[in-house]
Scaffold this active site. Structure first.
Site, PDB file in Angstrom:
ATOM      1  N   GLN A  95       0.844  -1.203   0.000  1.00 54.45           N
ATOM      2  CA  GLN A  95       0.000   0.000   0.000  1.00 54.45           C
ATOM      3  C   GLN A  95       0.870   1.240   0.000  1.00 54.45           C
ATOM      4  OE1 GLN A  95      -2.661   0.484   3.373  1.00 54.45           O
ATOM      5  NE2 GLN A  95      -3.913   1.993   2.303  1.00 54.45           N
ATOM      6  N   HIS A 101      -8.569   1.871  -0.881  1.00 48.87           N
ATOM      7  CA  HIS A 101      -8.991   1.856  -2.284  1.00 48.87           C
ATOM      8  C   HIS A 101      -8.919   0.424  -2.796  1.00 48.87           C
ATOM      9  CE1 HIS A 101      -4.692   2.722  -2.014  1.00 48.87           C
ATOM     10  NE2 HIS A 101      -4.541   1.981  -3.111  1.00 48.87           N
TER      11      HIS A 101
HETATM   12  P1  AMP Z   1      -1.533   1.173  -3.566  1.00 50.10           P
HETATM   13  O1  AMP Z   1      -0.101   0.898  -3.894  1.00 50.10           O
HETATM   14  O2  AMP Z   1      -2.398  -0.024  -3.438  1.00 50.10           O
HETATM   15  O3  AMP Z   1      -1.652   2.121  -2.389  1.00 50.10           O
HETATM   16  O4  AMP Z   1      -2.108   1.928  -4.841  1.00 50.10           O
HETATM   17  C1  AMP Z   1      -1.989   3.290  -5.058  1.00 50.10           C
HETATM   18  C2  AMP Z   1      -2.324   3.534  -6.505  1.00 50.10           C
HETATM   19  O5  AMP Z   1      -2.700   4.883  -6.651  1.00 50.10           O
HETATM   20  C3  AMP Z   1      -1.168   3.290  -7.474  1.00 50.10           C
HETATM   21  O6  AMP Z   1      -1.574   2.320  -8.435  1.00 50.10           O
HETATM   22  C4  AMP Z   1      -0.930   4.669  -8.106  1.00 50.10           C
HETATM   23  O7  AMP Z   1      -0.616   4.554  -9.470  1.00 50.10           O
HETATM   24  C5  AMP Z   1      -2.258   5.343  -7.890  1.00 50.10           C
HETATM   25  N1  AMP Z   1      -2.226   6.786  -7.782  1.00 50.10           N
HETATM   26  C6  AMP Z   1      -1.435   7.527  -6.968  1.00 50.10           C
HETATM   27  N2  AMP Z   1      -1.738   8.846  -7.106  1.00 50.10           N
HETATM   28  C7  AMP Z   1      -2.730   8.912  -8.010  1.00 50.10           C
HETATM   29  C8  AMP Z   1      -3.466   9.984  -8.579  1.00 50.10           C
HETATM   30  N3  AMP Z   1      -3.242  11.248  -8.238  1.00 50.10           N
HETATM   31  N4  AMP Z   1      -4.433   9.703  -9.485  1.00 50.10           N
HETATM   32  C9  AMP Z   1      -4.667   8.408  -9.845  1.00 50.10           C
HETATM   33  N5  AMP Z   1      -4.011   7.345  -9.341  1.00 50.10           N
HETATM   34  C10 AMP Z   1      -3.046   7.598  -8.444  1.00 50.10           C
END
Ligand code: AMP
Ligand code: ZN
Length: 136
Positions: A95, A101
């Site tokens: 994460q 999410h």
């Molecule tokens: P996790 O590693 O499960 O916390 O996933 C976080 C996800 O959020 C990653 O796949 C990123 O590419 C995505 N992410 C981070 N910032 C943004 C943003 N501003 N808009 C869209 N996706 C994002």
């Protein structure tokens, strides 16, 4: 509650623009900026909860119902061959954004992605030990 320094609070509540696929009073579904595959989306509750442990049960129960609706639409519109649902909790689990999410990753034959793990080979005793540890 909204958390001031949380990027997903800002995105979910429309303060930071995003490629939104769906929104209602409880959720926003956006396209991930670093997609694992075409159409990779994130289901984000508007209310801040850092992870699954903090997520209210009512919200948790609504997440999968919404994901199911989006999944059907993805299959219909993107003609994907499969779909991964992934939800990371904590640094050890990968994460990076501490606002709950759910990843929805449409999959395509030969998309070249590797989402998985190396299977272990536990003995029956090890399986029983962990079963007991979780259930007792
Ligand atoms: P996790 O590693 O499960 O916390 O996933 C976080 C996800 O959020 C990653 O796949 C990123 O590419 C995505 N992410 C981070 N910032 C943004 C943003 N501003 N808009 C869209 N996706 C994002
Ligand atoms: Zn937040």
């Amino acid at each position: 509650m909204r958390k001031d320094d949380c990027i997903f609070c800002k995105i979910a509540n429309g303060e930071i623009p995003s490629k939104t696929l769906y929104e209602d009073e409880r959720f926003r579904v956006i396209l991930d900026l670093g997609p694992a595959a075409r159409g990779h989306a994130l289901v984000i509750p508007r209310e801040h909860a850092s992870d699954l442990y903090e997520l209210p049960e009512e919200t948790a129960s609504q997440v999968l119902v919404l994901a199911k609706k989006i999944a059907v639409r993805m299959a219909d519109k993107l003609h994907c061959d499969g779909l991964n649902l992934i939800q990371n909790n904590g640094e050890a689990a990968g994460q990076t954004v501490p606002h709950f999410h759910l990843h929805m990753i449409p999959r395509y034959l030969k998309d070249g992605q590797k989402i998985g793990w190396v299977p272990g080979k536990p003995t029956q005793e090890e399986l029983e030990a962990v079963r007991k540890q979780i259930t007792e």
